[in-house]
Design a protein around this motif. Structure first.
Motif, mmCIF file in Angstrom:
data_model
loop_
_atom_site.group_PDB
_atom_site.id
_atom_site.type_symbol
_atom_site.label_atom_id
_atom_site.label_comp_id
_atom_site.label_asym_id
_atom_site.label_seq_id
_atom_site.Cartn_x
_atom_site.Cartn_y
_atom_site.Cartn_z
ATOM 1 N N VAL A 1 63.817 18.740 35.735
ATOM 2 C CA VAL A 1 63.680 19.681 34.450
ATOM 3 C C VAL A 1 62.027 19.819 33.893
ATOM 4 C CG1 VAL A 1 65.461 19.160 34.072
ATOM 5 C CG2 VAL A 1 63.489 18.142 32.797
ATOM 6 N N PRO B 1 60.329 21.716 30.952
ATOM 7 C CA PRO B 1 60.311 22.851 29.822
ATOM 8 C C PRO B 1 60.196 24.198 29.754
ATOM 9 C CG PRO B 1 58.463 20.960 29.139
ATOM 10 C CD PRO B 1 59.143 20.983 30.391
ATOM 11 N N HIS C 1 58.218 30.181 24.290
ATOM 12 C CA HIS C 1 57.985 30.958 22.612
ATOM 13 C C HIS C 1 56.612 30.244 22.230
ATOM 14 C CE1 HIS C 1 62.232 32.019 22.513
ATOM 15 N NE2 HIS C 1 63.162 30.796 22.904
ATOM 16 N N ILE C 2 55.665 29.554 23.442
ATOM 17 C CA ILE C 2 54.582 29.159 23.351
ATOM 18 C C ILE C 2 53.637 30.230 23.297
ATOM 19 C CG2 ILE C 2 53.565 27.453 23.342
ATOM 20 C CD1 ILE C 2 55.807 26.794 21.809
ATOM 21 N N LEU C 3 53.923 30.493 24.469
ATOM 22 C CA LEU C 3 52.432 30.702 25.321
ATOM 23 C C LEU C 3 52.726 32.365 24.866
ATOM 24 C CD1 LEU C 3 52.262 29.146 28.381
ATOM 25 C CD2 LEU C 3 50.740 28.974 26.446
ATOM 26 N N PHE D 1 58.114 27.317 27.956
ATOM 27 C CA PHE D 1 57.044 27.731 27.015
ATOM 28 C C PHE D 1 57.590 29.456 27.159
ATOM 29 C CE2 PHE D 1 55.829 24.380 29.415
ATOM 30 C CZ PHE D 1 54.842 23.478 28.551
ATOM 31 N N ALA E 1 45.836 21.417 28.154
ATOM 32 C CA ALA E 1 46.861 20.725 26.834
ATOM 33 C C ALA E 1 48.251 20.679 26.908
ATOM 34 C CB ALA E 1 46.376 21.376 25.454
ATOM 35 N N ALA E 2 48.312 21.314 27.599
ATOM 36 C CA ALA E 2 50.131 21.639 28.105
ATOM 37 C C ALA E 2 50.738 21.680 29.231
ATOM 38 C CB ALA E 2 50.210 23.627 27.686
ATOM 39 N N LEU F 1 43.959 25.365 27.662
ATOM 40 C CA LEU F 1 45.438 25.177 27.788
ATOM 41 C C LEU F 1 46.380 24.414 29.156
ATOM 42 C CD1 LEU F 1 46.657 29.245 27.374
ATOM 43 C CD2 LEU F 1 47.902 27.467 26.306
ATOM 44 N N GLN G 1 47.367 34.582 27.064
ATOM 45 C CA GLN G 1 47.429 32.596 27.442
ATOM 46 C C GLN G 1 48.125 32.452 28.216
ATOM 47 O OE1 GLN G 1 49.533 31.807 23.469
ATOM 48 N NE2 GLN G 1 48.295 31.656 22.711
#
Lengths: 462, 166
Positions: free
Chosen positions: A395, A397, A401-403, A399, A344-345, A341, A407
């Motif tokens: 700034v 972003p 809504h993603i993780l 996360f 990748a992120a 993770l 995770q």
């Protein structure tokens, strides 16, 4: 007969004690001054008051984001209940328009309002009591020349018996030491100026010092780390976990600009602090840095050694950096869940080639990863760092809504293991879940604090 | 490694590194070129898509996190012959100039309008804070989103005849 007598004496004693306490707790009303709102002040005094109000960060608590400046109504969650800030604009009915200077000074010194009510220590009069009469005069002049806004204060939500304000006299007896502090002759003028700003109006300890069961600052753990609005306020004493220890230059740069290449960007409630400090002259910023760094003390030889290595590593990296926004981090798969993770992120920005404050901080330099509580990373990953309104800013972003909770917990565990020598954090999944659901309340604001947004007319007319 | 992705209602088996950003897969493997590559750092919003009803930045999301989740792109909002309400409103009000940011804007707006068909001005601005437009059609974009909300509400209200037929 004997029992009756004893009972009468007992009841009488209770009444006497209660009566004595009420007398002790009683404060006189300062009569309303009908002309206070129309008074005029020298422009220089008002300008100095503006700087001082910035040091005190008055606007942060006394303004609801997007609403007129200083009109109050912000909910301040405390372990005891929710306290709503009051309207400190010069409106006569709902603000401080009827307060004369003596009433203002008493509120700052003793935590008592014009009508004689004790104020809750969410208003940090334990610090403001150190402010000189001269500075109070400038603050008063500044506030009394703001636009008057009619805004009724919201009722506090406190459990019985805490809404009974005379009890606060007891709190003050235990925890409030009134009055100014004498300068230390052995220290420099700059250090003394720094201490005056930091311990007084700046009220740094209100967030950075842990609190006891009564909500008072624990003096034995001065600057040992606390929390504010769902964010960890890091230890800024010898327990500081900054991988490269702060020095006068780096701290002054951070306070002035809201970021530093070896420490990252200010965020959460601290972003408002650094945003406000932009009004201050360099000499005051330097004084604050001098004092706070003296409280942190010299790092241990091991810490200094590690810091020297890091500094060398990152100064060399900096020379190789280019404007290319694409990083050269190889995207490797496999390994443990958190590592995959991270690569990748996160690595694209956090190990990328972009510099602070627009690139992500390398976690080798992160205080957050070394802190006893990972809350700030949880906040930033879930909610991101929203952009400032109408200007360039750091700034990140969001996360959320993603993780999933699991995770993010895996990611945190990996970061702790890879970028810190501190022991593993525990209870991560639950902490993430509670932050996400709002069971643990976190205030999210743009990096410069929303009060300075252009649509906030009240804040702009300064 | 094969990962299964559901995009605009169809499922796809994608053979790619699980760390590949969703944006690359959408554009390179699925030919869905609506979502744009702007900054590649999650800062400009031109790559915004909707995942399980929420706006996310597809340049920041590795595909390994998307197994079993619903991805919607701007292509999923309607067709050229039958544009959806958001697309219709953006055309009607000519909200695009160069158009590069528009798919991202529309997807942020889509997530908002799904939650709330009649958002306040403040809520629309809030939802679009992560979307940049360099041409400056912001006012038209805002107007188009309000218009899309109207079209959606009109579509979901019972028509004048509907009461009688049942």
């Amino acid at each position: 007969m004997w029992a009756l007598k004893a009972a009468i004496v007992f009841v009488a004693a209770i009444f006497l004690a209660a009566g004595a306490f009420l007398v002790f707790a009683w404060r006189s009303e300062i009569p309303e001054d009908a002309t206070a709102g129309e008074a005029s002040f020298a422009p220089e005094l008002v300008a100095r008051g503006a700087q001082l109000a910035a040091v005190g960060n008055c606007i942060a608590c006394h303004t609801v984001p997007g609403k007129p400046a200083f009109s109050g109504g912000l909910a301040v969650p405390t372990p005891f209940g929710t306290i709503y800030s009051t309207n400190i604009t010069p409106d006569r009915d709902t603000g401080i328009g009827g307060w004369n200077e003596a009433a203002f000074e008493r509120a700052m010194r003793e935590g008592v309002d014009r009508a004689g009510n004790h104020l809750y220590p969410a208003f940090p009069y334990d610090h403001f009591t150190r402010v000189t009469a001269q500075d109070n005069r400038a603050l008063y002049a500044f506030l009394m020349t703001r636009a008057a806004v009619k805004a009724e204060a919201t009722e506090n939500e406190l459990p019985f018996p805490l809404e009974f304000r005379p009890l606060l006299a007891g709190w003050k007896l235990l925890f409030l030491r009134q009055g100014e502090v004498e300068p230390e002759a052995a220290r420099s003028e700059e250090w003394n100026r720094g201490r005056y700003l930091v311990e007084g109006l700046g009220h740094c300890g209100a967030c950075h010092t842990p609190r006891n069961a009564f909500g008072a600052e624990d003096r034995d753990r001065h600057f040992g780390g606390g929390e504010a609005e769902g964010w960890q306020a890091y230890a800024i004493n010898p327990d500081s976990k900054a991988p490269i220890p702060w020095d006068e230059q780096s701290l002054a740069f951070y306070l002035r600009n809201g970021w530093h290449e070896f420490h990252g960007v200010s965020r959460g409630p601290m972003a408002e602090v650094t945003g406000n400090l932009s009004l201050l002259p360099d000499s005051d910023i330097a004084a604050i840095a001098t004092y706070v760094v003296s409280v942190m003390g010299d790092p241990t030889p091991e810490r200094a050694q590690r810091a020297a290595e890091l500094r060398e590593q990152f100064e060399a990296d900096r020379l190789e950096q280019t404007a290319d926004s694409q990083s050269s981090v190889a995207l490797a798969s496999g390994g443990q869940a958190g590592e995959t993770l991270y690569l990748a992120a996160c690595a694209n920005c956090h190990q990328g080639a972009r510099r602070q404050p627009f690139g992500g901080l390398n976690f080798e330099l992160s205080t957050a990863v070394n802190a006893p509580n990972p809350q700030n990373i949880v906040n930033v990953v879930l909610f991101g760092l929203p952009p400032a309104d109408g200007e360039a800013s750091a700034v990140m972003p969001a996360f959320r809504h993603i993780l999933s909770d699991q995770q993010l917990a895996d990611l945190l565990a990996y970061m702790r293991e890879s970028f810190s020598d501190e022991p593993a954090w525990s209870g991560l999944v639950e902490q993430v879940a509670n932050t996400r659901s709002g069971a643990y309340k976190v205030t999210i604001r743009p990096s410069d604090g929303i009060e300075r947004a252009p649509h906030n007319v009240g804040a702009e007319e300064e | 490694m094969t990962i299964s992705l559901t995009v605009n209602g169809s499922s796809h088996a994608i053979d790619a590194d699980p760390a590949t950003p969703l944006l690359y897969v959408l554009r390179d493997d699925l030919g869905l070129n609506g979502a744009k590559y702007g900054c590649g750092l999650g800062q400009c919003g031109s790559c915004t898509v909707v995942v399980d009803g929420e706006a996310v930045l597809s340049c920041m999301v590795p595909i390994m996190l998307l197994e079993g989740r619903e991805v919607t792109t701007v292509e999923g909002l309607g067709t050229i012959d039958e544009p959806g309400p958001l697309q219709q409103a953006f055309i009607e009000l000519q909200a695009a100039q160069c158009g590069y940011c528009i798919p991202g804007m529309m997807m942020s707006a889509h997530a908002l309008l799904r939650r709330k068909a009649q958002p306040s001005e403040e809520e629309i601005r809030e939802a679009l804070t992560t979307n940049l437009c360099r041409c400056g059609t912001h006012m038209r974009i805002l107007a188009a989103i309000r218009r899309a909300g109207e079209l959606m509400r009109a579509a979901s209200l019972p028509g004048p005849d509907e009461g009688r037929t049942g």
